[in-house]
Write an enzyme that holds these catalytic residues in place. Structure first.
Site, short mmCIF file in Angstrom:
data_model
loop_
_atom_site.label_atom_id
_atom_site.label_comp_id
_atom_site.label_asym_id
_atom_site.label_seq_id
_atom_site.Cartn_x
_atom_site.Cartn_y
_atom_site.Cartn_z
CD GLN A 38 -2.88 -1.23 2.30
OE1 GLN A 38 -2.59 -1.97 3.23
NE2 GLN A 38 -3.96 -0.49 2.32
CG HIS A 132 -0.73 -6.14 5.43
ND1 HIS A 132 -0.79 -5.41 6.60
CD2 HIS A 132 -1.85 -5.79 4.74
CE1 HIS A 132 -1.88 -4.66 6.60
NE2 HIS A 132 -2.54 -4.87 5.47
CG ASN A 176 -3.27 -7.35 7.88
OD1 ASN A 176 -3.33 -6.69 8.91
ND2 ASN A 176 -4.09 -7.13 6.85
CD GLU A 177 -7.79 -6.73 8.42
OE1 GLU A 177 -8.23 -6.81 7.26
OE2 GLU A 177 -7.98 -5.75 9.16
C1 BGC Z 1 -6.25 -3.83 6.18
C2 BGC Z 1 -5.57 -2.67 5.54
C3 BGC Z 1 -6.62 -1.75 4.93
C4 BGC Z 1 -7.52 -1.24 6.05
C5 BGC Z 1 -8.55 -0.21 5.66
C6 BGC Z 1 -7.57 -3.55 6.84
O1 BGC Z 1 -8.49 -4.44 6.36
O2 BGC Z 1 -5.37 -4.53 6.99
O3 BGC Z 1 -4.65 -3.14 4.60
O4 BGC Z 1 -6.08 -0.74 4.17
O5 BGC Z 1 -8.17 -2.33 6.65
O6 BGC Z 1 -9.39 -0.63 4.66
#
Ligand code: BGC
Length: 431
Positions: A38, A132, A176-177
């Site tokens: 990003q 991520h 990440n998530e």
């Molecule tokens: C993610 C980020 C994303 C943010 C806002 C999260 O889901 O980890 O990469 O930019 O939310 O949308």
């Protein structure tokens, strides 16, 4: 104790004795977050780069040079420290480190060593995410997490990377998530139209018949694979240099039942529970990433009223979400919590300031009730690439004029830095 002495103590880790578990002292983490794809720019070997460019793409625009952070990380890290934060969350990019299957880029590893060193030079605890969302394109073209050797490939990446960088890492998450796909699917009619076409074109472009990225595949099969990968990666990383807290970060909403809690609990079971249990059994902390709430009634998610305040993402303005999400995550994981993402997309910085004040108050309420929260990271540090939404949403504490690559801190950056919580924590690490 000054900020400098707290951080000096933090770098004098680990404290070991015959009687105590390894302990690493870290300040109450107060930072801002980013991810490589990003902000870094020009990440040529990543899967997302292919998805952005196929004719039927669902991405609004390509990331391109993004914030050029790959070259400008020194000025960005210096800025974050100057603003008064004590930690920087960023990701290591697998696609840069292993751009071709089995080929490790020593340059990329050296680059991330420099980034980590730069954090230390500025008294920032480096908070690292091993993965991520963006993966190498070759990994996607083999089916992503549905490929037969996906877990082994990820473990090899973690092994090489943690051996090269572990001595400089302050705290880290494997993924990440990894629950985001399930979070987006629950209570909704299914996958967005056009996704399959985009994936088929990406596969063809790679000379493959499959293409798996972070929002594709059979959600249960992918979750099983990623949980296995997470558990084993923790072991691999722990056996490398450095002793630092390890966890996983989860995408969450603050889920509130309207009437009987049955459907809310069903959502929690489907989206988060397997990960929270896996974290409990393997990790030192769980990362909570929360932006808003969901009201859930017997028929599923209750649409937010047209009159409620919204963010530029269309999400309900609900900074108190931090409290509910941390309470729930801590109660199931029975681990310390770090808020690894929280923030708002808006062009109105006064709205962001309001959000920040309320979110920090929510965090404090949970802490006062005994929830063991050990840090807060705002999403995001810089205005950056918001995946399929492109550059339109502005979530940064610092605005970026991408034509000039000029950075200007918003008033909310100073506000949040000024709310930093004092003190430090001795993390007893699971070994
Ligand atoms: C993610 C980020 C994303 C943010 C806002 C999260 O889901 O980890 O990469 O930019 O939310 O949308």
């Amino acid at each position: 104790m000054t900020r400098r002495t707290v951080l000096a103590a933090a770098t004098a880790w680990p404290v070991r004795s015959a009687f105590a578990a390894p302990c690493r002292t870290l300040p109450f983490l107060w930072g801002a977050a980013s991810s490589g794809y990003q902000v870094e720019g020009d990440e040529r070997a990543a899967d997302i780069r292919i998805l952005e460019r196929v004719p039927s793409t669902l991405f609004r625009e390509p990331a391109g040079l993004a914030d050029d952070h790959y070259r400008r990380y020194r000025e960005d890290i210096a800025l974050l420290a100057w603003l008064g934060f004590n930690s920087f969350r960023f990701s290591l990019e697998w696609a840069r480190i292993e751009p071709e299957k089995g080929v490790i880029s020593r340059d990329a590893l050296a680059h991330y060593r420099d980034v980590l060193r730069c954090c230390h030079e500025h008294d920032l605890v480096p908070c690292v995410t091993y993965s991520h969302f963006a993966n190498p394109a070759w990994f996607a073209a083999e089916g992503g997490w549905e490929a037969r050797d996906a877990v082994d490939r990820f473990l090899r990446y973690c092994d090489v990377t943690s051996r090269a960088l572990g001595d400089l890492i302050g705290i880290a998450a494997t993924f990440n998530e990894p629950d985001l796909h399930k979070l987006l699917l629950w209570g909704r009619p299914g996958e967005p139209a056009g996704k399959q076409a985009m994936l088929s074109e990406a596969a063809r472009q790679c000379g493959s018949d499959r293409f798996g990225y972070y929002l594709s595949g059979d959600p249960q099969r992918v979750e099983d694979r990623m949980i296995a990968a997470h558990r084993r990666a923790i072991g691999v990383i722990r056996s490398g240099p450095g002793q630092y807290p390890l966890g996983v970060t989860l995408a969450m909403t603050d889920d509130q039942a309207v009437g009987p809690p049955g459907r809310r609990d069903e959502k929690r079971r489907y989206v988060y529970e397997n990960w929270l249990v896996a974290a409990r059994e393997s990790a030192d902390f769980v990362g909570v990433q929360v932006y808003t709430r969901n009201l859930i009634g017997p028929a599923g998610i209750v649409p937010t009223s047209a009159s409620s305040e919204k963010t530029a993402m269309g999400w309900e303005f609900y900074p108190d979400c931090v409290e509910g999400a941390c309470r729930y995550a801590a109660s199931v994981a029975r681990l310390p919590v770090v808020v690894t993402e929280n923030g708002i997309a808006t062009d109105d910085d006064a709205q962001r300031q309001h959000y920040i004040r309320s979110a920090v108050a929510a965090l404090e309420r949970a802490r006062r009730d005994g929830v063991d929260i050990r840090g807060y990271y705002h999403w995001s540090f810089l205005d950056s690439y918001e995946w399929s939404a492109g550059y339109a949403p502005h979530m940064g504490l610092v605005s970026v004029n991408r034509a000039m690559q000029a950075r200007v801190p918003k008033p909310s950056a100073a506000l949040l830095a000024g709310l930093k919580l004092p003190g430090s924590v001795c993390w007893k690490l699971v070994r």
